[in-house]
Design an enzyme around this catalytic site. Sequence first.
Site, PDB file in Angstrom:
ATOM      1  N   GLU A   1     -65.201-122.985  43.335  1.00 15.07           N
ATOM      2  CA  GLU A   1     -65.529-124.178  44.119  1.00 15.07           C
ATOM      3  C   GLU A   1     -64.263-124.687  44.802  1.00 15.07           C
ATOM      4  OE1 GLU A   1     -66.659-127.753  41.745  1.00 15.07           O
ATOM      5  OE2 GLU A   1     -66.834-126.316  40.115  1.00 15.07           O
TER       6      GLU A   1
ATOM      7  N   CYS B   1     -69.285-125.188  38.716  1.00 13.37           N
ATOM      8  CA  CYS B   1     -68.628-124.415  37.645  1.00 13.37           C
ATOM      9  C   CYS B   1     -69.456-123.212  37.186  1.00 13.37           C
ATOM     10  CB  CYS B   1     -68.333-125.318  36.455  1.00 13.37           C
ATOM     11  SG  CYS B   1     -67.474-126.819  36.911  1.00 13.37           S
TER      12      CYS B   1
ATOM     13  N   HIS C   1     -68.842-124.056  28.671  1.00 13.14           N
ATOM     14  CA  HIS C   1     -68.039-124.554  29.795  1.00 13.14           C
ATOM     15  C   HIS C   1     -67.325-125.799  29.264  1.00 13.14           C
ATOM     16  CE1 HIS C   1     -66.690-126.335  33.417  1.00 13.14           C
ATOM     17  NE2 HIS C   1     -67.575-127.314  33.400  1.00 13.14           N
TER      18      HIS C   1
HETATM   19  N1  CAA Z   1     -58.226-143.928  21.517  1.00  8.31           N
HETATM   20  C1  CAA Z   1     -59.191-143.036  21.254  1.00  8.31           C
HETATM   21  N2  CAA Z   1     -60.299-142.895  21.997  1.00  8.31           N
HETATM   22  C2  CAA Z   1     -60.439-143.689  23.089  1.00  8.31           C
HETATM   23  C3  CAA Z   1     -59.466-144.662  23.413  1.00  8.31           C
HETATM   24  C4  CAA Z   1     -58.313-144.766  22.583  1.00  8.31           C
HETATM   25  N3  CAA Z   1     -57.343-145.635  22.833  1.00  8.31           N
HETATM   26  N4  CAA Z   1     -59.878-145.298  24.523  1.00  8.31           N
HETATM   27  C5  CAA Z   1     -61.078-144.754  24.882  1.00  8.31           C
HETATM   28  N5  CAA Z   1     -61.403-143.793  23.995  1.00  8.31           N
HETATM   29  C6  CAA Z   1     -62.596-142.939  24.007  1.00  8.31           C
HETATM   30  C7  CAA Z   1     -63.870-143.673  24.381  1.00  8.31           C
HETATM   31  O1  CAA Z   1     -64.407-144.361  23.279  1.00  8.31           O
HETATM   32  C8  CAA Z   1     -64.720-142.500  24.832  1.00  8.31           C
HETATM   33  O2  CAA Z   1     -65.209-141.811  23.709  1.00  8.31           O
HETATM   34  P1  CAA Z   1     -66.795-141.564  23.538  1.00  8.31           P
HETATM   35  O3  CAA Z   1     -67.211-140.851  24.800  1.00  8.31           O
HETATM   36  O4  CAA Z   1     -66.893-140.717  22.334  1.00  8.31           O
HETATM   37  O5  CAA Z   1     -67.414-142.898  23.430  1.00  8.31           O
HETATM   38  C9  CAA Z   1     -63.728-141.562  25.488  1.00  8.31           C
HETATM   39  O6  CAA Z   1     -62.427-141.996  25.064  1.00  8.31           O
HETATM   40  C10 CAA Z   1     -63.740-141.589  27.001  1.00  8.31           C
HETATM   41  O7  CAA Z   1     -63.686-142.917  27.382  1.00  8.31           O
HETATM   42  P2  CAA Z   1     -64.514-143.451  28.647  1.00  8.31           P
HETATM   43  O8  CAA Z   1     -65.953-143.063  28.514  1.00  8.31           O
HETATM   44  O9  CAA Z   1     -64.172-144.873  28.891  1.00  8.31           O
HETATM   45  O10 CAA Z   1     -63.824-142.528  29.784  1.00  8.31           O
HETATM   46  P3  CAA Z   1     -63.879-142.678  31.330  1.00  8.31           P
HETATM   47  O11 CAA Z   1     -65.150-143.320  31.786  1.00  8.31           O
HETATM   48  O12 CAA Z   1     -62.590-143.276  31.782  1.00  8.31           O
HETATM   49  O13 CAA Z   1     -63.881-141.134  31.772  1.00  8.31           O
HETATM   50  C11 CAA Z   1     -65.353-139.265  32.236  1.00  8.31           C
HETATM   51  C12 CAA Z   1     -64.700-140.149  31.160  1.00  8.31           C
HETATM   52  C13 CAA Z   1     -66.387-140.075  32.991  1.00  8.31           C
HETATM   53  C14 CAA Z   1     -66.000-138.086  31.584  1.00  8.31           C
HETATM   54  C15 CAA Z   1     -64.252-138.792  33.210  1.00  8.31           C
HETATM   55  O14 CAA Z   1     -63.288-138.052  32.515  1.00  8.31           O
HETATM   56  C16 CAA Z   1     -64.797-137.958  34.357  1.00  8.31           C
HETATM   57  O15 CAA Z   1     -65.326-138.462  35.329  1.00  8.31           O
HETATM   58  N6  CAA Z   1     -64.632-136.626  34.237  1.00  8.31           N
HETATM   59  C17 CAA Z   1     -65.083-135.707  35.285  1.00  8.31           C
HETATM   60  C18 CAA Z   1     -66.556-135.386  35.147  1.00  8.31           C
HETATM   61  C19 CAA Z   1     -66.834-134.477  33.978  1.00  8.31           C
HETATM   62  O16 CAA Z   1     -65.964-133.771  33.497  1.00  8.31           O
HETATM   63  N7  CAA Z   1     -68.094-134.434  33.543  1.00  8.31           N
HETATM   64  C20 CAA Z   1     -68.514-133.516  32.492  1.00  8.31           C
HETATM   65  C21 CAA Z   1     -69.880-132.940  32.739  1.00  8.31           C
HETATM   66  S1  CAA Z   1     -70.001-132.299  34.412  1.00  8.31           S
HETATM   67  C22 CAA Z   1     -69.291-130.774  34.360  1.00  8.31           C
HETATM   68  O17 CAA Z   1     -69.217-130.168  33.336  1.00  8.31           O
HETATM   69  C23 CAA Z   1     -68.772-130.192  35.621  1.00  8.31           C
HETATM   70  C24 CAA Z   1     -67.296-130.240  35.593  1.00  8.31           C
HETATM   71  O18 CAA Z   1     -66.655-129.358  35.080  1.00  8.31           O
HETATM   72  C25 CAA Z   1     -66.656-131.412  36.202  1.00  8.31           C
END
Ligand code: CAA
Length: 367
Positions: free
Chosen positions: A84, A116, A241
């Site tokens: 991609e 992916c 993945h």
């Molecule tokens: N210590 C320990 N853990 C902490 C913490 C701390 N100080 N602060 C936060 N956390 C934890 C949260 O509790 C959360 O855990 P849970 O999910 O178990 O509740 C985790 O850290 C993540 O926190 P947030 O949900 O607040 O994270 P975010 O919203 O900032 O970002 C995300 C998470 C949305 C996945 C972001 O990384 C993102 O957009 N990623 C890209 C999209 C992605 O990878 N999606 C996956 C499926 S799609 C796919 O597979 C295609 C691909 O490859 C992209």
Amino acid sequence: MTSTETGIASIGLHLPPLAMPVEELASLRGVDPDKYLVGLGCSEISLCPPEFGIVDLASEAARRALSRWDGDLEDLGMIAVGTETAVDMSRPLSAFVAEELGLAGPIRSYEVKHACYGGTLALRQACEWRMSGAARDKAALVVAADIALYEQGDPGEPTQGAGAVAFVVDRPEIATVGIDSHAWSEPAFDFYRPVGESYPRVDGKLSLECYKKAAVECFNALAEGRDPAEVMERFSAICFHVPFPKMVRKAFHLVGEVAGWSAEKIQQLYSEKVEPSMLWNRLSGNSYTASLWIAVAQALQGLKAGEQVAAFSYGSGFGSEILSLEAGPRAREAAWSQDIERDVARRTRVDASGYDLLRGAVRSAAA
Ligand code: CAA
């Protein structure tokens, strides 16, 4: 020709020359490093310097796979590149890679795009092409390669990465790719990159839900009315993945809950079969199409002939598929392990300020 005569004959991997520990990004973004380390399960982000791109990454993985195969370029009848990180809307990445390799002639050359999932589709098409007899005994070169970059400050930034895996699909010296697989797709806008835009648009929470749904559907189909825990026990490794390791944990736990396993059983299967396959992913970061196949390459190392590996592929948009592989006689040698060991030992680690400079350079190169 039967499925047992087709499979992976050699593997080559490549990681780019730079990497940054996620703690450095955390300091830059003013975030508790444990959010990235524990909350997402990430460790390092592989990065490309401005003069190094997707063609270099993909071509080197291909060279390494070809160097471990006993055939010649003339024995190839297909090159398919799943990515991609396309560099052109018309010219396939396979043409750029073929140019680097000096590959021309009676050969089908194309790029496969489905986020992916594209690398998995390329691999399956190559296997099916050989199994159909259309290949007339020619082999295929399959590459899955990506550079995953998000907008600076995007929640996806700690999950960035890059990597490439190449396979020669020929006799199954390393592994057979089972003809039976189970696909599931649903149209969604969870993660996409409109034409002309440099970075993906991501609905992070929706992407998690889509990924989990895909995993449940594919694993249910794999079990096909049998005891799913017994089906899982059969595999030496269950690879996913890996957008980030915590995603895999969440999805596998949901698969177990839906199947009705106890919390202990889920944890046991996860610790024994799933988590160990993500060591290289923690060094690469997300490498989109290459991510699953980096995990599979790691899991195949040292397996005895006949041992099995499950591979769950997910691509946003969304499409998914679960495949089974069976180790061949040369999985034990694990010649491809040295690719990761060497690249990781040689790469330069950048700190927060180096990363800031690098992103500035990448932006001006793209402008
Ligand atoms: N210590 C320990 N853990 C902490 C913490 C701390 N100080 N602060 C936060 N956390 C934890 C949260 O509790 C959360 O855990 P849970 O999910 O178990 O509740 C985790 O850290 C993540 O926190 P947030 O949900 O607040 O994270 P975010 O919203 O900032 O970002 C995300 C998470 C949305 C996945 C972001 O990384 C993102 O957009 N990623 C890209 C999209 C992605 O990878 N999606 C996956 C499926 S799609 C796919 O597979 C295609 C691909 O490859 C992209």
